[in-house]
Enzyme design. Structure first.
Site, PDB file in Angstrom:
ATOM      1  N   SER A   1       1.049  -1.449   0.053  1.00 53.11           N
ATOM      2  CA  SER A   1      -0.241   0.015   0.066  1.00 53.11           C
ATOM      3  C   SER A   1       0.700   1.127   0.005  1.00 53.11           C
ATOM      4  O   SER A   1       2.087   1.058   0.344  1.00 53.11           O
ATOM      5  CB  SER A   1      -0.848   0.079   1.369  1.00 53.11           C
ATOM      6  OG  SER A   1      -1.630   1.365   1.479  1.00 53.11           O
TER       7      SER A   1
ATOM      8  N   TYR B   1      -3.098  -0.927  10.410  1.00 50.04           N
ATOM      9  CA  TYR B   1      -2.919  -1.263   9.012  1.00 50.04           C
ATOM     10  C   TYR B   1      -1.493  -0.679   8.571  1.00 50.04           C
ATOM     11  O   TYR B   1      -0.897  -1.368   7.739  1.00 50.04           O
ATOM     12  CB  TYR B   1      -3.994  -0.689   8.271  1.00 50.04           C
ATOM     13  CG  TYR B   1      -4.148  -0.631   6.763  1.00 50.04           C
ATOM     14  CD1 TYR B   1      -4.718  -1.847   6.335  1.00 50.04           C
ATOM     15  CD2 TYR B   1      -3.688   0.154   5.876  1.00 50.04           C
ATOM     16  CE1 TYR B   1      -4.836  -2.119   4.817  1.00 50.04           C
ATOM     17  CE2 TYR B   1      -3.566   0.072   4.450  1.00 50.04           C
ATOM     18  CZ  TYR B   1      -4.178  -1.165   4.000  1.00 50.04           C
ATOM     19  OH  TYR B   1      -4.279  -1.304   2.778  1.00 50.04           O
TER      20      TYR B   1
END
Length: 260
Positions: A141, A154
């Site tokens: 990401s 996350y």
């Protein structure tokens, strides 16, 4: 038919980026094992791909469980006889700071997003090596490099996944190449779930589009195209890389400096 004669395993394959990767691999000749925890969505995705004439199989599994990771390797070997490509795409998003995130939520995110790729790779990499080599692509990401507020688990998981990618690339060379794709915001069910948590989801999605210099978010297929490149022989000299696919999201500096 770039992947004719190749076998791929894709986790988180029932929806979003994972489904786009599975579709792209199968559409270019690969035999693909789709892995996901969502049985209903996986059944539908597999039926849709088979209706196109693609050679795919499905397996309901939780990548954070070592027994399930073993089953992934076993079923792939039994169904197709070998594995050449692994796409570690399964992931979840949860929100919270270091103060507000419960321990069980931290454990859940790290288990799926970081432990999952480790466990599945641990089981599937020997099959790739036995097949003569191949490629692993991990789904990172932009939060493998930066962060936003309220996403401590996350961000930690995606930073860790980049480290795992680089370590695997060194350890598994020269037989197996390992790379990481790092998307910005992508039009997936996970995004729409996240937006639904906001007071005004429509306003939030408009703001997310505007955050990207290209003026929009990515489609799953746009991210999948980079995965396909890294899985292919076209990327034969690429390993340990982190490919940012973010529409320029990481480029602007925060704030606006005032000058004369």
């Amino acid at each position: 038919m770039e992947f004719k004669g190749k076998v791929a395993v894709v986790t988180g394959a029932a929806k979003g980026i994972g489904l786009a990767c599975a579709r792209g691999l199968a559409g270019n000749g690969a035999q693909v094992l789709l892995v996901d925890q969502d049985e209903a969505a996986l059944r539908q995705a597999t039926a849709d791909l088979k209706a196109k004439g693609y050679e795919v199989q499905a397996l309901v599994a939780d990548v954070s469980r070592s027994a399930d990771a073993q089953r992934i390797a076993q079923i792939a070997q039994k169904a197709f006889g070998a594995v050449h490509i692994l796409v570690n795409n399964a992931g979840i998003q949860r929100y919270g700071t270091v103060e507000s995130t419960p321990e069980e939520v931290w454990d859940e995110v790290l288990a799926v997003n970081l432990k999952g790729p480790f466990l599945v790779s641990q089981q599937v990499v020997p099959l790739i090596r036995a097949a003569g080599g191949g490629a692993v692509v991990n789904m990172g990401s932009v939060q493998s490099f930066a962060t936003q507020r309220n996403v401590v688990a996350y961000t930690a998981s995606k930073h860790g996944l980049l480290g795992l990618t680089r370590s695997m690339a060194v350890d598994l060379a020269p037989t197996i190449r390992v790379n990481c794709v790092c998307p910005g915001t992508v039009d997936t069910p996970m995004l729409h779930w996240a937006a639904s948590q906001a007071p005004d989801p429509v306003k939030l999605l408009a703001a997310v589009n505007a955050m990207h210099p290209l003026g929009r978010i990515a489609t799953p297929d746009e991210v999948a195209q980079v995965v396909l490149f890294l899985a292919s022989d076209r990327a034969s000299f690429v390993t340990g890389a982190a490919y940012v696919v973010d529409g320029g999201l990481l480029l602007p500096l925060g704030g606006t400096p005032k000058g004369d």
